[in-house]
Write a protein that holds these residues in place. Structure first.
Motif, mmCIF file in Angstrom:
data_model
loop_
_atom_site.group_PDB
_atom_site.id
_atom_site.type_symbol
_atom_site.label_atom_id
_atom_site.label_comp_id
_atom_site.label_asym_id
_atom_site.label_seq_id
_atom_site.Cartn_x
_atom_site.Cartn_y
_atom_site.Cartn_z
ATOM 1 N N THR A 278 0.808 -1.219 0.000
ATOM 2 C CA THR A 278 0.000 0.000 0.000
ATOM 3 C C THR A 278 0.842 1.270 0.000
ATOM 4 O O THR A 278 0.348 2.344 -0.355
ATOM 5 N N ALA A 279 2.115 1.159 0.404
ATOM 6 C CA ALA A 279 2.999 2.331 0.543
ATOM 7 C C ALA A 279 2.394 3.363 1.486
ATOM 8 O O ALA A 279 2.631 4.558 1.345
ATOM 9 N N SER A 280 1.626 2.908 2.465
ATOM 10 C CA SER A 280 0.976 3.818 3.405
ATOM 11 C C SER A 280 0.978 3.197 4.795
ATOM 12 O O SER A 280 0.324 2.169 5.012
ATOM 13 N N SER A 281 1.701 3.823 5.717
ATOM 14 C CA SER A 281 1.713 3.331 7.090
ATOM 15 C C SER A 281 0.351 3.512 7.747
ATOM 16 O O SER A 281 -0.035 2.744 8.627
ATOM 17 N N GLY A 355 6.454 15.077 10.194
ATOM 18 C CA GLY A 355 5.376 15.643 9.385
ATOM 19 C C GLY A 355 5.044 14.838 8.155
ATOM 20 O O GLY A 355 4.134 15.212 7.411
ATOM 21 N N ALA A 356 5.780 13.752 7.912
ATOM 22 C CA ALA A 356 5.508 12.950 6.722
ATOM 23 C C ALA A 356 4.151 12.281 6.849
ATOM 24 O O ALA A 356 3.894 11.537 7.780
ATOM 25 N N ALA A 357 3.274 12.575 5.927
ATOM 26 C CA ALA A 357 1.920 12.023 5.993
ATOM 27 C C ALA A 357 1.928 10.551 5.630
ATOM 28 O O ALA A 357 2.820 10.077 4.927
ATOM 29 N N GLY A 358 0.908 9.828 6.105
ATOM 30 C CA GLY A 358 0.848 8.397 5.864
ATOM 31 C C GLY A 358 0.229 8.036 4.541
ATOM 32 O O GLY A 358 -0.619 7.149 4.479
ATOM 33 N N ASP A 392 9.727 4.251 -1.763
ATOM 34 C CA ASP A 392 8.662 4.635 -0.838
ATOM 35 C C ASP A 392 8.038 3.401 -0.190
ATOM 36 O O ASP A 392 7.744 3.388 1.010
ATOM 37 N N ARG A 393 7.838 2.353 -0.947
ATOM 38 C CA ARG A 393 7.267 1.123 -0.416
ATOM 39 C C ARG A 393 8.217 0.464 0.589
ATOM 40 O O ARG A 393 7.782 -0.036 1.639
ATOM 41 N N CYS A 394 9.496 0.492 0.271
ATOM 42 C CA CYS A 394 10.485 -0.138 1.164
ATOM 43 C C CYS A 394 10.588 0.612 2.483
ATOM 44 O O CYS A 394 10.613 -0.001 3.561
ATOM 45 N N ARG A 395 10.637 1.947 2.424
ATOM 46 C CA ARG A 395 10.773 2.699 3.672
ATOM 47 C C ARG A 395 9.471 2.681 4.480
ATOM 48 O O ARG A 395 9.515 2.789 5.707
ATOM 49 N N THR A 396 8.311 2.527 3.815
ATOM 50 C CA THR A 396 7.058 2.394 4.551
ATOM 51 C C THR A 396 7.050 1.109 5.365
ATOM 52 O O THR A 396 6.581 1.084 6.511
ATOM 53 N N ALA A 397 7.568 0.027 4.786
ATOM 54 C CA ALA A 397 7.669 -1.232 5.531
ATOM 55 C C ALA A 397 8.551 -1.067 6.761
ATOM 56 O O ALA A 397 8.248 -1.591 7.841
#
Length: 437
Positions: A278-281, A355-358, A392-397
Motif C-alpha cells: 500500500t505504501a501507506s503506514s 510531518g511525513a503524511a501516511g 517509498d514502499r520499502c521505507r514504509t515497511a
C-alpha cells in the motif's frame, strides 16, 4: 488517511502501475529524441518536457510548511499519551529515528552513490550553506508568525508549531477538567485544515507519473542511460541502509522485550507486506494494531502507543531516506556536506519525518525542507521522483516495523499472561488458539 474515495482512477490503476507505464513511455520517447544524441532542432522541445515536473515540485514546496505546522498542531490536540509511558515513548522514538539517520549517513558516506555520475545542471546553482550555531539560535524566533510559512524556514516553523501546540494542549486539558468545550471549534478547524492540505497533496501526488515521464524522457534524450547508473547505486545504498535499520530493530526487540526475534518477524510478516503493497503506514495501521495483540501478543496499551501514535511520529525509514537523499544530491553536484551541515540534515530529517503524511510519496513533500536547510536546490528532487515510487514502499515497511518495535519495547521484558487467550504461540497452534476455533 487512506486514499480519497474520489480517486477512482487511482484505485483502478495504482500509482505504482501508473509510474511504471510512465517510465516505459519515457524510455521510448527518450530514444526517439536521440538517446544522448538529440537533434539540435528538438532541444527546446525536450527541455519543455520537465515543465510538469517543475510545477509539481513548486506545489510540493508550497505544501511542505503548512503540512508540518498542521501535523504538529493536530497531533498535540488529538493524541493522548499517558505521562510515564509518554516519556518512555518519546525516548524510544527519538533514539530509533536518530539511529536511522546515522545509518543512512554512514551508508551514504561510505558508498557515495552520487559519485558514480555527475549530473547536469537543472538551471539552479547549488549554495554551499554552512551551519552557524549562534545565528541559528538567534533565528529560532521568527519576525512574524507567518514568516516561516513564506520562507520555508523549518527551525522557525517548528518553534511556532510547538509553542502553539503546547498552549492549545494545555487549554484543552484545562477545559476538559472543567467540563468545558470551548476548545472544540479550534480543534475542528485545525483538523479540517489538515484534511484539506492532505486532499490537495493527494491531487499533486496523483500527477507524479507525469513528472516521472517528463524528467526521464528529457534525461534519456539529452544524456542517454548513463545517469541512471548513479540512481541504481542510490537504490542499492538505500536498501542497504533500510536493511541495517531492520537488523537494529530486531536486536532491540531481542534485548529489550520478552518477544523473540522469530515471533516478532513471523507475527509481523503480513503487516510488513501490507505496508509494502500500500505504501501507506496509515493504511497498514489497523492491521498492525491487530497483529501486535493477536499474533505477537503485546498488551493493548503497548499496541496502541506503538501502532496508533507511532504511525504519526515514528517514520524512521522516511528519515533515513531523506538524509541519504540530501547526501546523494550533494555528491551529484560535487559538494561536500561537512559535519555541521550533516548535523543540520539530522535535525531537519527528524522534523520532516514527523510531518511525513501516511500516504504514498508524501516523503517528497517534507524532503524540500531538508534540502532547503542545507542549501541544496529542490529542483534536484526531480531526479529522485523516478525511483521514489519503489523506495517509498520499502521505507514504509521499515516505518511499520519501527512501530512494531516500539510496541514490543513498551511491553517490557515480561510477558503479560492475560493476553494468552488471543495470541499465537511460537511453533504449532497453541492450546488457546484451539479453544478459539
Amino acid at each position: 488517511m487512506s486514499d480519497s474515495k474520489g480517486f477512482v482512477f487511482s484505485k483502478t490503476f495504482p500509482l505504482s502501475l501508473q509510474i511504471a507505464i510512465a517510465l516505459i513511455l519515457a524510455v521510448v520517447v527518450g530514444i526517439l529524441f536521440g538517446a544522448g544524441n538529440p537533434n539540435p532542432n528538438f532541444i527546446d522541445l525536450i527541455n519543455h518536457l520537465t515543465i510538469p515536473c517543475n510545477l509539481i515540485l513548486k506545489a510540493l514546496r508550497a505544501l511542505a510548511t503548512p503540512l508540518i505546522l498542521l501535523a504538529i498542531l493536530h497531533a498535540f490536540l488529538t493524541v493522548h499519551i499517558p505521562g510515564r509511558s509518554g516519556r518512555k515513548l518519546a525516548i524510544l522514538l527519538l533514539s530509533n529515528t536518530l539511529m536511522a539517520i546515522i545509518i543512512g549517513l554512514l551508508v551514504a558516506n561510505l558508498l557515495q552513490p552520487g559519485r558514480w555520475w555527475s549530473v547536469a545542471s537543472f538551471g539552479a546553482a547549488p549554495t554551499n550553506k554552512t551551519l552557524d550555531p549562534w545565528g541559528l539560535l538567534q533565528d529560532i524566533v521568527p519576525p512574524s508568525i507567518l514568516q516561516p510559512l513564506v520562507d520555508n524556514n523549518v527551525i522557525q516553523l517548528v518553534f511556532v508549531a510547538l509553542a502553539f501546540g503546547v498552549v492549545l494542549r494545555a487549554i484543552k486539558t484545562e477545559q476538559v477538567a472543567q467540563k468545558k468545550n470551548d476548545y472544540q471549534p479550534i480543534e475542528q478547524l485545525i483538523g479540517l485544515l489538515f484534511e484539506a492540505v492532505m486532499a490537495v497533496l493527494k491531487w499533486v501526488i496523483a500527477l507524479v507519473p507525469i513528472a516521472v515521464f517528463g524528467i526521464v524522457a528529457k534525461t534519456i534524450a539529452l544524456q542517454g542511460f548513463k545517469p541512471f547508473i548513479s540512481l541504481a547505486a542510490f537504490i542499492v545504498a538505500v536498501l542497504i541502509g533500510l536493511f541495517l535499520q531492520g537488523i537494529y530493530y530486531t536486536l532491540r526487540v531481542k534485548f529489550g522485550s520478552w518477544v523473540s526475534p522469530q515471533r516478532f518477524l513471523r507475527g509481523g510478516s503480513d503487516e510488513l507486506l501490507t505496508a509494502f503493497s500500500t505504501a501507506s503506514s496509515t493504511a497498514a495501521m489497523p492491521v498492525t494494531f491487530q497483529a501486535l495483540m493477536q499474533k505477537i501478543g503485546v498488551r493493548e496499551s503497548s499496541a496502541s502507543l506503538g501502532a496508533l501514535v507511532g504511525s504519526n511520529f515514528n517514520n524512521d525509514g522516511t528519515a533515513l531516506y531523506e538524509a541519504m537523499s540530501a547526501l546523494f544530491v550533494g555528491q551529484l553536484l560535487g559538494l561536500h556536506l561537512n559535519l555541521p551541515q550533516q548535523l543540520m540534515v539530522v535535525f531537519t530529517s527528524i522534523i520532516a519525518s514527523v510531518g511525513a503524511a501516511g500516504i504514498p510519496e508524501a516523503g517528497l513533500v517534507t524532503m524540500t525542507l531538508v534540502f532547503t536547510a542545507v542549501g541544496l536546490p529542490t529542483q534536484y528532487i526531480a531526479l529522485l521522483i523516478t525511483v521514489d515510487w519503489f523506495l517509498d514502499r520499502c521505507r514504509t515497511a521499515i516505518n511499520v516495523m519501527g512501530d512494531m518495535t516500539i510496541s514490543c519495547l513498551l511491553d517490557g521484558k515480561t510477558q503479560h499472561v492475560e493476553q494468552v487467550d488471543v495470541i499465537y504461540l511460537e511453533g504449532d497452534l497453541s492450546h488457546a488458539e484451539v479453544q478459539k476455533e
